[in-house]
Design an enzyme around this catalytic site. Structure first.
Site, mmCIF file in Angstrom:
data_model
loop_
_atom_site.group_PDB
_atom_site.id
_atom_site.type_symbol
_atom_site.label_atom_id
_atom_site.label_comp_id
_atom_site.label_asym_id
_atom_site.label_seq_id
_atom_site.Cartn_x
_atom_site.Cartn_y
_atom_site.Cartn_z
ATOM 1 N N CYS A 115 0.668 -1.326 0.119
ATOM 2 C CA CYS A 115 -0.167 0.001 -0.155
ATOM 3 C C CYS A 115 0.863 1.257 -0.150
ATOM 4 O O CYS A 115 0.309 2.389 -0.267
ATOM 5 C CB CYS A 115 -1.088 -0.215 1.167
ATOM 6 S SG CYS A 115 -2.044 -1.502 0.965
ATOM 7 N N HIS A 253 -3.359 7.352 2.253
ATOM 8 C CA HIS A 253 -3.849 6.044 1.518
ATOM 9 C C HIS A 253 -5.220 5.837 1.972
ATOM 10 O O HIS A 253 -5.505 5.844 3.309
ATOM 11 C CB HIS A 253 -2.839 4.943 2.072
ATOM 12 C CG HIS A 253 -3.202 3.523 1.955
ATOM 13 N ND1 HIS A 253 -3.814 3.304 0.696
ATOM 14 C CD2 HIS A 253 -3.230 2.746 2.852
ATOM 15 C CE1 HIS A 253 -3.923 1.860 0.929
ATOM 16 N NE2 HIS A 253 -3.724 1.568 2.112
ATOM 17 N N ASN A 283 -9.927 -0.079 -0.417
ATOM 18 C CA ASN A 283 -8.678 0.003 -0.324
ATOM 19 C C ASN A 283 -8.032 -0.625 -1.535
ATOM 20 O O ASN A 283 -8.038 -1.792 -1.860
ATOM 21 C CB ASN A 283 -8.322 -0.844 1.056
ATOM 22 C CG ASN A 283 -6.729 -0.775 1.110
ATOM 23 O OD1 ASN A 283 -5.854 -0.227 0.265
ATOM 24 N ND2 ASN A 283 -6.375 -1.199 2.371
HETATM 25 O O1 UT7 Z 1 -3.926 -0.777 3.629
HETATM 26 C C1 UT7 Z 1 -2.783 -1.494 4.314
HETATM 27 C C2 UT7 Z 1 -3.160 -1.335 5.841
HETATM 28 N N1 UT7 Z 1 -4.184 -1.825 6.156
HETATM 29 C C3 UT7 Z 1 -5.162 -1.442 6.944
HETATM 30 O O2 UT7 Z 1 -4.474 0.036 7.438
HETATM 31 C C4 UT7 Z 1 -6.158 -2.083 7.895
HETATM 32 C C5 UT7 Z 1 -6.051 -1.997 9.182
HETATM 33 N N2 UT7 Z 1 -7.156 -2.273 9.852
HETATM 34 C C6 UT7 Z 1 -8.433 -1.863 9.752
HETATM 35 O O3 UT7 Z 1 -8.799 -1.139 9.004
HETATM 36 C C7 UT7 Z 1 -9.401 -2.518 10.603
HETATM 37 O O4 UT7 Z 1 -8.679 -3.338 11.790
HETATM 38 C C8 UT7 Z 1 -10.292 -3.507 10.098
HETATM 39 C C9 UT7 Z 1 -11.340 -2.746 9.403
HETATM 40 C C10 UT7 Z 1 -9.728 -4.353 9.323
HETATM 41 C C11 UT7 Z 1 -11.322 -4.082 11.253
HETATM 42 O O5 UT7 Z 1 -11.922 -3.174 12.103
HETATM 43 P P1 UT7 Z 1 -11.631 -3.645 13.746
HETATM 44 O O6 UT7 Z 1 -12.547 -2.686 14.433
HETATM 45 O O7 UT7 Z 1 -10.373 -3.584 14.227
HETATM 46 O O8 UT7 Z 1 -12.435 -5.027 14.030
HETATM 47 P P2 UT7 Z 1 -11.764 -6.340 14.372
HETATM 48 O O9 UT7 Z 1 -10.652 -7.146 13.429
HETATM 49 O O10 UT7 Z 1 -11.366 -6.060 15.709
HETATM 50 O O11 UT7 Z 1 -13.014 -7.365 14.398
HETATM 51 C C12 UT7 Z 1 -14.054 -7.004 15.418
HETATM 52 C C13 UT7 Z 1 -15.025 -8.198 15.092
HETATM 53 C C14 UT7 Z 1 -14.731 -9.553 15.317
HETATM 54 O O12 UT7 Z 1 -15.531 -10.417 15.921
HETATM 55 P P3 UT7 Z 1 -15.342 -10.731 17.483
HETATM 56 O O13 UT7 Z 1 -14.096 -11.316 17.492
HETATM 57 O O14 UT7 Z 1 -15.221 -9.315 18.194
HETATM 58 O O15 UT7 Z 1 -16.346 -11.583 17.896
HETATM 59 C C15 UT7 Z 1 -14.747 -9.732 13.716
HETATM 60 O O16 UT7 Z 1 -14.727 -11.453 13.703
HETATM 61 O O17 UT7 Z 1 -15.925 -7.826 13.828
HETATM 62 C C16 UT7 Z 1 -15.678 -9.310 13.147
HETATM 63 N N3 UT7 Z 1 -15.740 -9.269 11.814
HETATM 64 C C17 UT7 Z 1 -16.690 -8.866 11.017
HETATM 65 N N4 UT7 Z 1 -17.733 -8.621 11.162
HETATM 66 C C18 UT7 Z 1 -18.816 -8.605 10.308
HETATM 67 C C19 UT7 Z 1 -14.425 -9.150 11.074
HETATM 68 N N5 UT7 Z 1 -14.991 -8.792 9.845
HETATM 69 C C20 UT7 Z 1 -16.268 -8.869 9.650
HETATM 70 C C21 UT7 Z 1 -17.018 -8.260 8.577
HETATM 71 N N6 UT7 Z 1 -18.134 -8.249 8.833
HETATM 72 N N7 UT7 Z 1 -16.682 -8.009 7.684
#
Ligand code: UT7
Length: 326
Positions: A115, A253, A283
């Site tokens: 990225c 980004h 993204n």
């Molecule tokens: O471009 C390269 C660099 N990349 C980035 O900068 C991405 C950085 N990370 C992020 O943007 C965020 O961490 C995400 C958008 C990927 C995720 O958001 P988050 O607030 O960090 O969520 P999380 O990964 O902590 O997941 C929270 C919950 C989980 O469930 P539990 O364990 O709390 O029960 C996941 O299983 O959300 C669940 N989950 C989803 N639920 C519905 C994960 N993906 C999904 C989904 N729909 N698509």
């Protein structure tokens, strides 16, 4: 003493026709429009057709930048494409762009910094130009991230998307050594391979023989992103002896609206000085900054003479920034 700087002569971009909405994703994996919007800010994204390759996207973006520059292909001496999703292991996407646009034989290669790829490619091109080796370089960020997404993995498939953005960098001599001169004023590149396991594909030519799929520890990457972006933009501002108030546009980004807002907040910049496309582009990895830049330039928001702060972070982990007087 005149200084050689690389100015952005023109911009271009291309997005595949097909739009994939959050509502459509709800039918593909266990997710919701609400979750995707709240956690990432993404509402829809563009996805390339099955036979459409990264080079196809790059060529269209490059073509537009060339058209708008008023230059002819013969005026371009080099092509650098930032991509992590090339059509083939080799040759580089850049040589396909060179041939398709009728650019004469010269330098052409790809840069792989995921990225952060566009910032790395821009910095590389800038160094070639300021050293006096080349006068004009076409710099492109192009990705078909849909080809490395696991469409059964809801934690990543809702985030990544396809597209391409391009700029033509041109050498310009100026007596003005101040921040008011047009061109790239500084670039800042970083990587920390100790965090390579936070964002990667589970394959590659020399390991599995397949390109593999994206695996991401989202929460961990998020934490690093917030910190790395804050550090690198602070460094760019300090190095140029300016304050955040001098920056007209932050062009970040586009991974997550919450990361973008956090960087803007740390800089004390209001969101109306930030180019945001993550809601409709998703993204697009190395393509995201040049896509955002072209959208803001084409809509007339970014104008000649504006001071731009570009910043990115991605797999590697890699991160970087560039300060440019447009
Ligand atoms: O471009 C390269 C660099 N990349 C980035 O900068 C991405 C950085 N990370 C992020 O943007 C965020 O961490 C995400 C958008 C990927 C995720 O958001 P988050 O607030 O960090 O969520 P999380 O990964 O902590 O997941 C929270 C919950 C989980 O469930 P539990 O364990 O709390 O029960 C996941 O299983 O959300 C669940 N989950 C989803 N639920 C519905 C994960 N993906 C999904 C989904 N729909 N698509």
């Amino acid at each position: 003493m005149p200084v050689i700087r690389s100015i952005i002569k023109s911009t271009g971009s291309y997005l595949p026709e097909k739009i994939l909405t959050n509502q459509e994703l709800e039918k593909m994996v266990d997710t919701s429009d609400e979750w995707i919007t709240q956690r990432s800010g993404i509402k829809q994204r563009h996805i390339a057709a099955e036979k459409e390759t990264t080079a196809d996207l790059a060529i269209k973006a490059g073509h537009l930048a060339l058209d708008r520059s008023g230059l002819s292909p013969q005026d371009i001496q080099g092509v650098i494409v930032a991509t992590t999703t090339p059509d083939q292991t080799f040759p580089a996407v850049a040589v396909k762009v060179q041939a398709a646009l009728g650019i004469p034989p010269g330098m052409a290669f790809d840069v792989q910094a995921v990225c952060t790829g566009f910032v790395y490619a821009l910095a590389t091109a800038n160094n070639f130009i300021t050293s006096g080796q080349f006068k004009r370089i076409l710099v492109i960020g192009a990705e078909k991230m849909s080809s490395v997404v696991d469409w059964n993995d809801r934690s990543t498939c809702v985030l990544f998307a396809d597209g391409a953005g391009a700029v033509i960098l041109e050498a310009q001599e100026s007596e003005d050594e101040s921040i008011h001169a047009r061109g790239v004023h500084s670039t800042h590149l970083y990587a920390n391979g100790r965090h390579a396991n936070l964002l990667y594909t589970d394959g590659g030519p020399s390991s599995t023989g397949q390109s593999g799929h994206i695996i991401m520890e989202g929460r961990e990457v998020f934490k690093h992103a917030v910190q790395c972006m804050a550090d690198v933009v602070a460094e760019a501002i300090e190095k140029n002896n300016i304050t955040p108030a001098d920056v007209d546009w932050l062009v970040p980004h586009q991974a997550n609206i919450r990361i973008i807002e956090s960087t803007a907040k740390k800089l004390g910049m209001s969101m109306d000085k930030v180019v945001v496309t993550v809601d409709h582009h998703g993204n697009t990895s190395a393509a995201s900054i040049p896509l955002a830049l072209d959208e803001a330039v084409s809509s007339g928001r970014i104008k000649k003479g504006d001071l731009l702060l570009l910043e990115a972070m991605g797999g590697g982990l890699t991160w970087g920034a560039a300060l440019i007087r447009f």
